[in-house]
Write an enzyme that holds these catalytic residues in place. Structure first.
Site, PDB file in Angstrom:
ATOM      1  N   ARG A  61      11.755 -20.257 -30.878  1.00  0.00           N
ATOM      2  CA  ARG A  61      13.117 -19.805 -30.608  1.00  0.00           C
ATOM      3  C   ARG A  61      13.346 -18.530 -31.398  1.00  0.00           C
ATOM      4  NH1 ARG A  61      13.031 -22.591 -26.802  1.00  0.00           N
ATOM      5  NH2 ARG A  61      14.384 -24.326 -26.242  1.00  0.00           N
ATOM      6  N   GLU A  67      19.134 -13.687 -26.763  1.00  0.00           N
ATOM      7  CA  GLU A  67      18.663 -13.530 -25.386  1.00  0.00           C
ATOM      8  C   GLU A  67      19.831 -13.449 -24.413  1.00  0.00           C
ATOM      9  OE1 GLU A  67      15.766 -16.587 -24.462  1.00  0.00           O
ATOM     10  OE2 GLU A  67      14.723 -16.197 -26.349  1.00  0.00           O
ATOM     11  N   HIS A 115      10.815 -14.839 -22.243  1.00  0.00           N
ATOM     12  CA  HIS A 115      10.882 -16.299 -22.429  1.00  0.00           C
ATOM     13  C   HIS A 115      10.140 -17.049 -21.310  1.00  0.00           C
ATOM     14  CE1 HIS A 115      13.396 -19.596 -24.574  1.00  0.00           C
ATOM     15  NE2 HIS A 115      12.260 -20.104 -24.112  1.00  0.00           N
TER      16      HIS A 115
HETATM   17  C1  DGY Z   1      11.641 -25.137 -24.087  1.00  0.00           C
HETATM   18  O1  DGY Z   1      11.447 -26.047 -23.285  1.00  0.00           O
HETATM   19  O2  DGY Z   1      12.229 -25.326 -25.151  1.00  0.00           O
HETATM   20  C2  DGY Z   1      11.123 -23.792 -23.688  1.00  0.00           C
HETATM   21  O3  DGY Z   1      11.573 -22.802 -24.516  1.00  0.00           O
HETATM   22  C3  DGY Z   1      11.449 -23.543 -22.235  1.00  0.00           C
HETATM   23  O4  DGY Z   1      10.675 -22.499 -21.753  1.00  0.00           O
END
Ligand code: DGY
Length: 318
Positions: free
Chosen positions: A237, A266, A284
């Site tokens: 993240r 984002e 992403h």
């Molecule tokens: C998640 O599932 O947390 C991912 O970031 C999605 O792409």
């Protein structure tokens, strides 16, 4: 018998939609656009079950309008977008999609690592200009990967899958994590304090969930511990890294480069970051394969069917 009501906040791959039709009454036609606050509120207020995505902010104020909602199936493994205590307080079950996206995310981590060190994006752009003059011994030199040290922060499912892929590159794996994890037979992964992993890694890959404790886990001080030849990869993240501090480190070349799939705000990516040559920036894409995104949707539906059918949800997180 009346079908249960389902609100899906975003368009999902067709096989997932096919499984929804006939079983549920969809409250709105999902599109690729994020729902407005009003749409989100209406969907949550009327649905018995919701499938939402990591970009939907599910906060206490939104949840204060629900009356029939039993389950929120988050279409992601990370669930930092949901106010879990608020959901729990209202008796709403929250689920996620673990396991099914582990390989896709680990593969993308390696895609970033290799693209970055072998300058794949720059090379492709150069050839497309039509001005590549042909091979020379000093052209576009990158860095070796094989035999180097891979550092992993967060040795959960995805961290381990990334580490397993390092075997083919004969790399040493060191990691910082809450618990010791045995490597595959004959291979040792060494658990070390975070600062040592930062200081010794040639490639540092982040695989922690976003929580209060991991927000800006990689800050100015931690970046300063990294080798000037080291690369940082983030497919977890964005807010796990202090993006401002990272840009400064990249500009000052106190680290060699960064491969990023996620960002602090984002979809906003700072102009200073975009102007750097020593970064590879993806939108992403961690779980973005058709097979994975279908499996994620089907898991959401399994969890919803379990909760509405009075059975335990297989992937409950609260
Ligand atoms: C998640 O599932 O947390 C991912 O970031 C999605 O792409």
């Amino acid at each position: 018998m009346e079908r249960p009501t389902l609100y899906v906040t975003r368009l999902l791959p067709q096989p997932v939609l096919d499984s929804i039709f006939g079983q549920y009454r969809m409250l709105a036609e999902p599109t690729d656009q994020p729902p407005t606050e009003d749409e989100l509120r209406r969907g949550f207020a009327e649905a018995q079950a919701v499938i939402c995505t990591l970009t939907d902010r599910i906060n206490a104020s939104l949840l204060s309008h629900v009356t029939k909602l039993k389950v929120i199936a988050n279409y992601a493994v990370g669930y930092n977008n949901i106010d879990l205590p608020a959901a729990t307080q209202r008796g709403i079950i929250v689920t996620n999609t673990p396991d099914v996206l582990t390989d896709a995310t680990a593969d993308l981590t390696w895609t970033l690592l290799l693209a970055l060190t072998r300058r794949v994006v720059e090379g492709d752009a150069w050839v497309r200009t039509g001005h590549w003059p042909g091979w020379t011994p000093t052209q576009m030199l990158g860095a070796d990967v094989s035999g180097k040290t891979l550092g992993i922060i967060g040795m959960g499912r995805i961290g381990q899958a990334v580490a397993q892929r390092a075997t083919g590159f004969r790399m040493s794996v060191i990691y910082a994590g809450r618990q010791s994890v045995a490597g595959p037979s004959g291979i040792s992964w060494n658990r070390r304090p975070l600062d040592e992993v930062l200081a010794e890694s040639d490639f540092l890959s982040l695989h922690v969930p976003l929580t209060e404790a991991t927000h800006h886990l990689i800050d100015r001080r931690k970046l300063a511990l990294m080798k000037p030849t080291a690369y940082l990869i983030n497919t977890s993240r964005g807010p796990v890294i202090d993006e401002d501090a990272l840009v400064s480190a990249l500009e000052a070349k106190t680290i060699a480069g960064a491969g990023l799939d996620v960002y602090e705000q984002e979809p906003v990516v700072p102009a200073r970051l975009m102007s750097l040559p020593n970064v590879v920036l993806l939108p992403h894409l961690g779980s973005a394969t058709l097979e994975t995104r279908v499996r994620m949707g089907l898991i959401c539906l399994d969890n919803i069917a379990a909760v509405l059918g009075g059975r335990p949800a297989p992937n409950r997180v609260n």
